[in-house]
Design a protein around this motif. Structure first.
Motif, PDB file in Angstrom:
ATOM      1  N   ASP A  50       0.858  -1.182   0.000  1.00  0.00           N
ATOM      2  CA  ASP A  50       0.000   0.000   0.000  1.00  0.00           C
ATOM      3  C   ASP A  50       0.897   1.236   0.000  1.00  0.00           C
ATOM      4  N   SER A  51       0.926   1.960  -1.107  1.00  0.00           N
ATOM      5  CA  SER A  51       1.824   3.113  -1.222  1.00  0.00           C
ATOM      6  C   SER A  51       1.489   4.218  -0.221  1.00  0.00           C
ATOM      7  N   ASP A  52       0.274   4.239   0.299  1.00  0.00           N
ATOM      8  CA  ASP A  52      -0.079   5.239   1.317  1.00  0.00           C
ATOM      9  C   ASP A  52       0.551   4.917   2.672  1.00  0.00           C
ATOM     10  N   LYS A  53       0.946   3.658   2.877  1.00  0.00           N
ATOM     11  CA  LYS A  53       1.520   3.245   4.158  1.00  0.00           C
ATOM     12  C   LYS A  53       3.049   3.188   4.153  1.00  0.00           C
ATOM     13  N   VAL A  54       3.675   3.306   2.984  1.00  0.00           N
ATOM     14  CA  VAL A  54       5.131   3.238   2.909  1.00  0.00           C
ATOM     15  C   VAL A  54       5.750   4.437   3.636  1.00  0.00           C
ATOM     16  N   GLN A  55       6.903   4.195   4.269  1.00  0.00           N
ATOM     17  CA  GLN A  55       7.592   5.257   5.002  1.00  0.00           C
ATOM     18  C   GLN A  55       9.030   5.380   4.501  1.00  0.00           C
ATOM     19  N   VAL A  56       9.583   6.578   4.629  1.00  0.00           N
ATOM     20  CA  VAL A  56      10.987   6.779   4.288  1.00  0.00           C
ATOM     21  C   VAL A  56      11.823   5.809   5.116  1.00  0.00           C
ATOM     22  N   GLY A  57      12.731   5.101   4.463  1.00  0.00           N
ATOM     23  CA  GLY A  57      13.565   4.103   5.118  1.00  0.00           C
ATOM     24  C   GLY A  57      13.086   2.682   4.903  1.00  0.00           C
ATOM     25  N   ALA A  80      12.418   9.220  -0.216  1.00  0.00           N
ATOM     26  CA  ALA A  80      11.515  10.352   0.032  1.00  0.00           C
ATOM     27  C   ALA A  80      10.138  10.022  -0.518  1.00  0.00           C
ATOM     28  N   LYS A  81       9.135  10.743  -0.038  1.00  0.00           N
ATOM     29  CA  LYS A  81       7.761  10.626  -0.543  1.00  0.00           C
ATOM     30  C   LYS A  81       7.288  11.996  -0.998  1.00  0.00           C
ATOM     31  N   TYR A  89       4.947  13.273 -13.602  1.00  0.00           N
ATOM     32  CA  TYR A  89       5.140  12.450 -12.400  1.00  0.00           C
ATOM     33  C   TYR A  89       4.927  13.291 -11.157  1.00  0.00           C
ATOM     34  N   ASP A  90       3.722  13.256 -10.643  1.00  0.00           N
ATOM     35  CA  ASP A  90       3.379  14.028  -9.463  1.00  0.00           C
ATOM     36  C   ASP A  90       3.289  13.111  -8.258  1.00  0.00           C
ATOM     37  N   ASP A  91       3.795  13.586  -7.124  1.00  0.00           N
ATOM     38  CA  ASP A  91       3.647  12.870  -5.860  1.00  0.00           C
ATOM     39  C   ASP A  91       4.188  11.439  -5.934  1.00  0.00           C
ATOM     40  N   PHE A  92       5.401  11.283  -6.473  1.00  0.00           N
ATOM     41  CA  PHE A  92       5.952   9.937  -6.588  1.00  0.00           C
ATOM     42  C   PHE A  92       6.839   9.582  -5.412  1.00  0.00           C
ATOM     43  N   ILE A  93       7.131   8.290  -5.280  1.00  0.00           N
ATOM     44  CA  ILE A  93       7.978   7.770  -4.219  1.00  0.00           C
ATOM     45  C   ILE A  93       9.395   7.650  -4.763  1.00  0.00           C
TER      46      ILE A  93
END
Length: 108
Positions: A50-57, A80-81, A89-93
């Motif tokens: 779930d890309s909404d739950k991914v965190q830096v690191g 970074a997020k 490419y908007d708001d990419f990981i």
């Protein structure tokens, strides 16, 4: 690539020589990506994160077939997020997992 296609067939790799008829069930022209569906039994599955739950690191994997190489996998971390380039490419990981650039077919 499949936007105007009428007959789409999917090959899954070197071990499975079948070419499965596919139906386009979704697409994003901005990202040049399509979601295809095939009817097949006994294939392995993958649960996406779930890309909404991914965190830096967080550790991430990039899986694909660049340049028609099969079974390619690379690993890295989320750097970074919410990155923006001002283009499509908007708001990419952002990740440090190696993702190869596109190379014209006549160069590989």
């Amino acid at each position: 690539m499949v936007a105007e296609a009428e007959d789409i067939r999917v090959a899954l790799g070197q071990k499975d020589k079948n070419k499965y008829p596919a139906k386009r069930v979704g697409a994003d022209q901005k990202l040049d990506i399509a979601l295809l569906k095939i009817e097949a039994q006994g294939l392995p599955t993958l649960v996406f994160g779930d890309s909404d739950k991914v965190q830096v690191g967080d550790w991430v994997l990039a899986i694909g077939s660049p340049f028609q190489f099969t079974h390619t996998l690379t690993a890295g971390i989320v750097s970074a997020k919410g990155r923006r380039l001002g283009g499509p490419y908007d708001d990419f990981i952002q990740t440090d997992a190696s993702i190869n650039p596109e190379i014209p077919a006549d160069r590989w």
